[in-house]
Design an enzyme around this catalytic site. Structure first.
Site, short mmCIF file in Angstrom:
data_model
loop_
_atom_site.label_atom_id
_atom_site.label_comp_id
_atom_site.label_asym_id
_atom_site.label_seq_id
_atom_site.Cartn_x
_atom_site.Cartn_y
_atom_site.Cartn_z
N ARG A 175 -7.89 128.46 21.96
CA ARG A 175 -8.49 128.89 23.22
C ARG A 175 -7.42 129.04 24.30
NH1 ARG A 175 -10.09 129.56 27.65
NH2 ARG A 175 -12.06 129.02 28.64
N ARG A 188 -22.92 125.88 17.81
CA ARG A 188 -21.61 125.67 18.48
C ARG A 188 -20.69 124.80 17.64
NH1 ARG A 188 -21.81 126.49 24.50
NH2 ARG A 188 -23.19 128.27 24.58
N ASP A 218 -20.29 135.41 21.66
CA ASP A 218 -21.23 134.90 22.66
C ASP A 218 -22.39 135.88 22.77
OD1 ASP A 218 -21.19 132.58 24.80
OD2 ASP A 218 -22.19 134.31 25.67
N ARG A 264 -15.32 123.31 21.89
CA ARG A 264 -14.34 122.49 22.60
C ARG A 264 -14.21 121.05 22.12
NH1 ARG A 264 -16.75 124.25 28.18
NH2 ARG A 264 -18.49 124.27 26.72
N TYR A 268 -29.54 136.15 32.47
CA TYR A 268 -28.17 136.18 32.99
C TYR A 268 -27.88 137.49 33.72
CZ TYR A 268 -27.27 131.96 30.30
OH TYR A 268 -27.31 130.68 29.82
O1 CP3 Z 1 -22.65 128.42 17.48
C1 CP3 Z 1 -21.46 128.82 17.44
O2 CP3 Z 1 -20.51 128.09 17.06
C2 CP3 Z 1 -21.20 130.30 17.69
C3 CP3 Z 1 -20.66 130.60 18.98
C4 CP3 Z 1 -21.57 130.71 20.19
C5 CP3 Z 1 -21.05 130.58 21.50
N1 CP3 Z 1 -22.06 130.85 22.37
C6 CP3 Z 1 -19.66 130.24 21.82
C7 CP3 Z 1 -19.34 129.72 23.17
C8 CP3 Z 1 -22.93 131.02 20.30
C9 CP3 Z 1 -23.97 131.21 19.22
C10 CP3 Z 1 -23.22 131.10 21.69
C11 CP3 Z 1 -24.56 131.46 22.22
C12 CP3 Z 1 -24.84 131.36 23.65
N2 CP3 Z 1 -24.02 131.65 24.70
C13 CP3 Z 1 -26.09 131.01 24.19
C14 CP3 Z 1 -27.34 130.70 23.40
C15 CP3 Z 1 -27.33 129.35 22.81
C16 CP3 Z 1 -27.32 128.25 23.82
O3 CP3 Z 1 -26.30 127.54 23.87
O4 CP3 Z 1 -28.33 128.08 24.49
C17 CP3 Z 1 -25.99 131.05 25.60
C18 CP3 Z 1 -27.06 130.73 26.61
C19 CP3 Z 1 -24.66 131.48 25.90
C20 CP3 Z 1 -24.08 131.73 27.25
C21 CP3 Z 1 -22.91 130.86 27.50
N3 CP3 Z 1 -21.69 130.97 26.87
C22 CP3 Z 1 -22.83 129.79 28.42
C23 CP3 Z 1 -23.96 129.32 29.31
C24 CP3 Z 1 -21.53 129.27 28.32
C25 CP3 Z 1 -20.91 128.19 29.19
C26 CP3 Z 1 -21.46 126.85 28.86
C27 CP3 Z 1 -20.43 126.05 28.16
O5 CP3 Z 1 -20.77 125.45 27.12
O6 CP3 Z 1 -19.31 126.00 28.68
C28 CP3 Z 1 -20.84 129.99 27.32
C29 CP3 Z 1 -19.44 129.79 26.86
C30 CP3 Z 1 -19.22 129.52 25.41
N4 CP3 Z 1 -19.77 130.23 24.38
C31 CP3 Z 1 -18.37 128.50 24.86
C32 CP3 Z 1 -18.44 128.63 23.46
C33 CP3 Z 1 -17.69 127.83 22.43
C34 CP3 Z 1 -17.52 127.51 25.66
C35 CP3 Z 1 -16.52 128.22 26.53
C36 CP3 Z 1 -15.05 127.98 26.23
O7 CP3 Z 1 -14.60 127.70 25.11
O8 CP3 Z 1 -14.29 128.15 27.21
#
Ligand code: CP3
Length: 346
Positions: A41, A28, A78, A32, A154
Site C-alpha cells: 500500500r 476484507r 473497491d 490493513r 456515496y
Molecule cells: O474483501 C476484500 O478483501 C476485497 C476488497 C474490498 C475493499 N473494499 C478494499 C478496501 C471490498 C470488497 C470492498 C468493498 C467496499 N468498499 C464496501 C462494501 C463492503 C463494506 O465494507 O461495507 C464499501 C462500503 C466500500 C467503500 C470504502 N472503501 C470505504 C468506506 C473505505 C474506507 C473505510 C476503511 O476501511 O478505511 C474504503 C477503503 C478500502 N477498501 C480499504 C480496503 C482494504 C482500506 C483503505 C486503505 O487500504 O487505505
C-alpha cells in the site's frame, strides 16, 4: 493454461452440495491488518494507486492465501470504482475514507449520469485475469460490486457517513431522481460484473452496505429490485452472494432475489435464518469482526458457536458479519480458519 480448481469447497457450498468441511473466507481478507499489505500500500502511494495497478492488486489479493488455508480469494478492488469511472473523481484521504470530487444531487446531475465505457474499468478485469493466473486453480476467485443503492449513497452524499440523511430524504421527496440513479447504477454494475466474469471470476458478491437504513418499501424498490435485476443478467450457473447489512429483517424477500447465497451481518440470528430459508438458498456469515481483536480461546469458542448455529445442512459458508477491522490480530485469523476446518471436518 489455468488448471481446474483443486479446492472447490466454496463453490459447492454455494450450490448447496455436500462438502468435506465448511469453506471459509473473510470480507476484507486483504487489508490493513496484514503488515505485508501495508508495505505494498505504501509502495503504491494511495489506495487507488494500488487498486488501479493489476499486478499490485493481484499481489495483495494473494497475500492472505499465502498465510492461511482460505477456501476462496476475493478480487482486491473497491465498490466505488464504478462511480469513479462515471467521472465523479474518487479519492481516499489517509484515515478518512472515500471522497467524491463531484456529487449527484440535482436534476441536471442525474441527467448527465450514464453507464461508463467498460474500458475505464479495464484495470479491474486485468487484475481478475492476473489473479486467476496467480492462483493457478488453488481456490475460486470471487468478483464483486456494490449494490446500486449503496453506490448511490456515496454518489449523492459524496462521502461515507452513518445515516445518509440526504439519500433518505431523496427516497422520500424525489423517488423519481433516486430511481433514475439506481437504474443507471444497475446497468453499470451488470456490465461491470459481466466483464469480471469474462476475465475469469468463479462467483460474484453484491455488497449492499447501506440498504438496511431504508424503510421496507424503499428498500424493496431502490435496493432489492435493482439487485434482482442485476442477478438476472448473470450466467444462470454462476454462484452469487447478496449481502445487505441489516437485511436479516427482510430475509424472506432477500432469499427470493435470485442469489445462490445470502450474506448475514453479525446481528442476525443464524440458526433462525437457517430455519426460515430452509434449503432455498445458501447462507454466509456471520461472526462479529471484533471477535478477531480478542484472544485464541474467545475466537475458538465463538467460531464453534457460529458453526453450531449454522447447523448441519449443506449450503453454508463461514465468514464474518462485515469486513475485518484494521486492528485484527493476524494470528487470530489463523486460529479462526483452522478452527472452522477442524471443527466442521467430516
Ligand atoms: O474483501 C476484500 O478483501 C476485497 C476488497 C474490498 C475493499 N473494499 C478494499 C478496501 C471490498 C470488497 C470492498 C468493498 C467496499 N468498499 C464496501 C462494501 C463492503 C463494506 O465494507 O461495507 C464499501 C462500503 C466500500 C467503500 C470504502 N472503501 C470505504 C468506506 C473505505 C474506507 C473505510 C476503511 O476501511 O478505511 C474504503 C477503503 C478500502 N477498501 C480499504 C480496503 C482494504 C482500506 C483503505 C486503505 O487500504 O487505505
Amino acid at each position: 493454461m489455468i488448471p481446474p480448481l483443486a479446492n472447490d469447497t466454496f463453490l459447492r457450498a454455494l450450490r448447496r452440495e455436500p462438502v468435506p468441511h465448511v469453506p471459509v473466507w473473510l470480507m476484507r481478507q486483504a487489508g490493513r491488518y496484514l503488515p505485508e499489505y501495508n508495505v505494498v500500500r505504501r509502495k503504491a502511494g494511495s489506495f487507488m494507486g494500488l487498486a488501479t495497478s493489476p499486478s499490485l492488486a493481484a499481489e495483495v489479493t494473494l497475500q492472505p492465501l499465502a498465510r492461511y488455508p482460505l477456501d476462496a480469494a476475493i478480487l482486491f478492488s473497491d465498490i466505488l470504482t464504478v462511480p469513479d469511472a462515471m467521472g465523479l473523481g474518487l479519492t481516499f484521504a489517509e484515515g478518512e475514507g472515500p471522497r467524491f470530487a463531484r456529487t449527484v444531487s440535482s436534476d441536471a446531475d442525474v441527467a448527465r449520469l450514464a453507464v461508463p465505457p467498460m474500458d475505464a474499468l479495464r484495470y479491474v478485469f486485468d487484475a481478475c485475469a492476473e489473479i486467476k493466473r496467480g492462483l493457478h486453480g488453488r481456490v475460486p476467485l470471487i468478483g464483486f460490486a456494490g449494490s446500486p443503492f449503496t453506490l448511490a449513497c456515496y454518489m449523492i452524499e459524496g462521502r461515507g457517513g452513518s445515516d445518509f440523511a440526504t439519500v433518505r430524504r431523496m427516497a422520500a421527496a424525489r423517488p423519481d431522481l433516486l430511481a433514475r440513479i439506481v437504474d443507471v447504477n444497475a446497468r453499470a454494475v451488470s456490465a461491470y460484473l459481466a466483464g469480471q466474469v469474462a476475465a475469469g471470476v468463479d462467483a460474484v458478491m453484491l455488497f449492499d452496505t447501506w440498504g438496511g437504513l431504508l424503510p421496507w418499501e424503499a428498500y424493496a424498490r431502490f435496493s432489492l429490485a435493482p439487485m434482482r435485476a442485476i442477478l438476472s443478467t448473470l450466467p444462470p450457473a454462476l454462484p452469487t452472494i447478496a449481502f445487505t447489512k441489516g437485511g436479516a429483517q427482510w430475509l424472506d424477500a432477500l432469499a427470493g432475489c435470485g442469489a445462490s447465497c445470502i450474506g448475514l451481518d453479525w446481528t442476525a440470528d443464524l440458526a433462525a435464518a437457517r430455519a426460515r430459508v430452509g434449503d432455498r438458498v445458501a447462507l454466509q456469515g456471520n461472526l462479529d469482526p471484533l471477535v478477531l481483536t480478542t484472544d485464541d480461546r474467545t475466537v475458538e469458542t465463538a467460531v464453534r458457536a457460529t458453526l453450531a448455529a449454522a447447523g448441519p445442512a449443506p449450503g453454508y459458508v463461514f465468514n464474518l458479519g462485515h469486513g475485518i477491522v484494521p486492528d485484527t490480530s493476524p494470528e487470530l485469523v489463523d486460529v479462526l480458519v483452522r478452527t472452522v476446518h477442524a471443527a466442521s471436518a467430516r
